[in-house]
Design a protein around this motif. Structure first.
Motif, short mmCIF file in Angstrom:
data_model
loop_
_atom_site.label_atom_id
_atom_site.label_comp_id
_atom_site.label_asym_id
_atom_site.label_seq_id
_atom_site.Cartn_x
_atom_site.Cartn_y
_atom_site.Cartn_z
N PRO A 173 -3.88 12.04 21.82
CA PRO A 173 -3.11 10.81 21.70
C PRO A 173 -3.42 9.80 22.79
O PRO A 173 -3.89 10.16 23.88
CB PRO A 173 -1.66 11.30 21.81
N SER A 174 -3.16 8.54 22.49
CA SER A 174 -3.30 7.46 23.46
C SER A 174 -2.11 6.53 23.28
O SER A 174 -2.19 5.51 22.59
CB SER A 174 -4.62 6.71 23.21
N PRO A 175 -0.96 6.89 23.88
CA PRO A 175 0.26 6.12 23.65
C PRO A 175 0.25 4.75 24.31
O PRO A 175 -0.42 4.53 25.32
CB PRO A 175 1.35 7.01 24.26
N THR A 176 1.02 3.84 23.73
CA THR A 176 1.17 2.49 24.29
C THR A 176 2.19 2.51 25.43
O THR A 176 3.00 3.45 25.53
CB THR A 176 1.67 1.50 23.22
N HIS A 219 5.70 2.92 24.03
CA HIS A 219 6.00 4.32 23.70
C HIS A 219 6.41 5.08 24.95
O HIS A 219 7.40 5.82 24.97
CB HIS A 219 4.76 4.96 23.08
N GLN A 220 5.67 4.89 26.03
CA GLN A 220 5.94 5.61 27.27
C GLN A 220 7.26 5.17 27.91
O GLN A 220 7.98 5.98 28.50
CB GLN A 220 4.79 5.44 28.26
N ASP A 236 6.07 15.44 27.68
CA ASP A 236 4.72 15.77 27.22
C ASP A 236 4.32 17.20 27.58
O ASP A 236 3.25 17.45 28.12
CB ASP A 236 3.74 14.75 27.81
N ASP A 288 7.21 14.59 23.06
CA ASP A 288 7.30 13.56 24.11
C ASP A 288 8.33 13.94 25.15
O ASP A 288 8.13 13.72 26.35
CB ASP A 288 7.63 12.20 23.48
N GLU A 314 10.53 13.42 19.64
CA GLU A 314 9.29 12.68 19.46
C GLU A 314 9.60 11.18 19.38
O GLU A 314 10.54 10.78 18.71
CB GLU A 314 8.56 13.10 18.18
N SER A 373 5.00 6.49 17.24
CA SER A 373 4.21 5.28 17.45
C SER A 373 3.53 4.91 16.14
O SER A 373 3.59 5.65 15.16
CB SER A 373 3.18 5.50 18.57
N SER A 398 1.36 7.68 14.78
CA SER A 398 1.83 9.07 14.79
C SER A 398 2.96 9.34 13.80
O SER A 398 3.53 10.41 13.82
CB SER A 398 2.29 9.46 16.20
N ASP A 445 4.46 13.00 13.44
CA ASP A 445 5.76 13.29 14.05
C ASP A 445 6.84 13.60 13.02
O ASP A 445 7.67 14.49 13.23
CB ASP A 445 6.21 12.11 14.92
#
Length: 194
Positions: free
Chosen positions: A36-39, A42-43, A66, A80, A104, A107, A110, A114
């Motif tokens: 994954p490469s979350p924004t 999202h974080q 995570d 998450d 979760e 995003s 996902s 999810d």
């Protein structure tokens, strides 16, 4: 700098994960490797949910971000936010049977994973509490999934975009309206030239 080359496999198992770089964030869902490469949005949501869940956390549990869960040979998901027993403070992956809540943050890329893939893995593994945080239209929402042990799946439970309160696994309050307002303010400030 050289590009990372992953071994070519269509169906991964936990045994194959030893071939990956130790510092690579990944999930294994139904034999499929996910990197994954979350924004930042999202974080931010995951961090705020972590703080809310941790606020009244009893001393026998940890609220982790995570964290890998050991499910079976084809599944090592990373919710998450996840609540696990304290004896796993220095262990990864954590045995799924010691997870009491998985959350979760969905995003754009996902949603299916999810809402369906990971939900099925968590339900079959016996995680009783599963919450899904979404923000499709700007309003942050939470859906509480209820575990049907007999069927080994989740059913859609409570849904809100306001304040979410529960007393199990302990008293938790999540201000979804506040999260929506903070994200809207950040997005407004991020608009170019205005």
């Amino acid at each position: 700098m050289t590009a990372l080359e992953l071994p070519e496999r269509q169906d991964w198992t936990v045994d194959d994960l030893v071939d990956l770089p130790a510092d690579l964030d990944y999930e294994l869902i139904n034999g499929r490797l996910v990197v994954p490469s979350p924004t930042p949005a999202h974080q931010i949501l995951a961090g705020e949910v972590w703080l809310a869940v941790r606020a009244n956390c009893p001393p026998d549990y940890l609220v982790s971000l995570d964290q890998s869960l050991q499910v079976d040979r084809r599944n090592e998901p990373r919710p998450d936010v996840v609540v696990v027993r304290i004896e796993h403070i220095d262990r990864t992956p954590v045995p799924v049977e010691d997870a009491v809540l998985a959350i979760e943050v969905v995003s754009q890329h996902s949603e299916f994973r999810d809402m369906y893939d990971k939900a099925n893995v968590y339900a079959k593994a016996g995680i009783v509490r599963y919450w899904v945080i979404e923000q499709p239209s700007g309003d942050v929402s939470l859906t509480e999934m209820t575990h049907d042990r007999e069927a080994g799946l989740y059913r859609t439970g409570a849904f809100t975009t306001e304040v979410f309160r529960v007393t199990e696994p302990w008293e938790i309050t999540i201000d979804l309206r506040g999260m929506s307002n903070r994200l809207a303010a950040l997005r407004e400030r991020a608009k170019p030239g205005e």
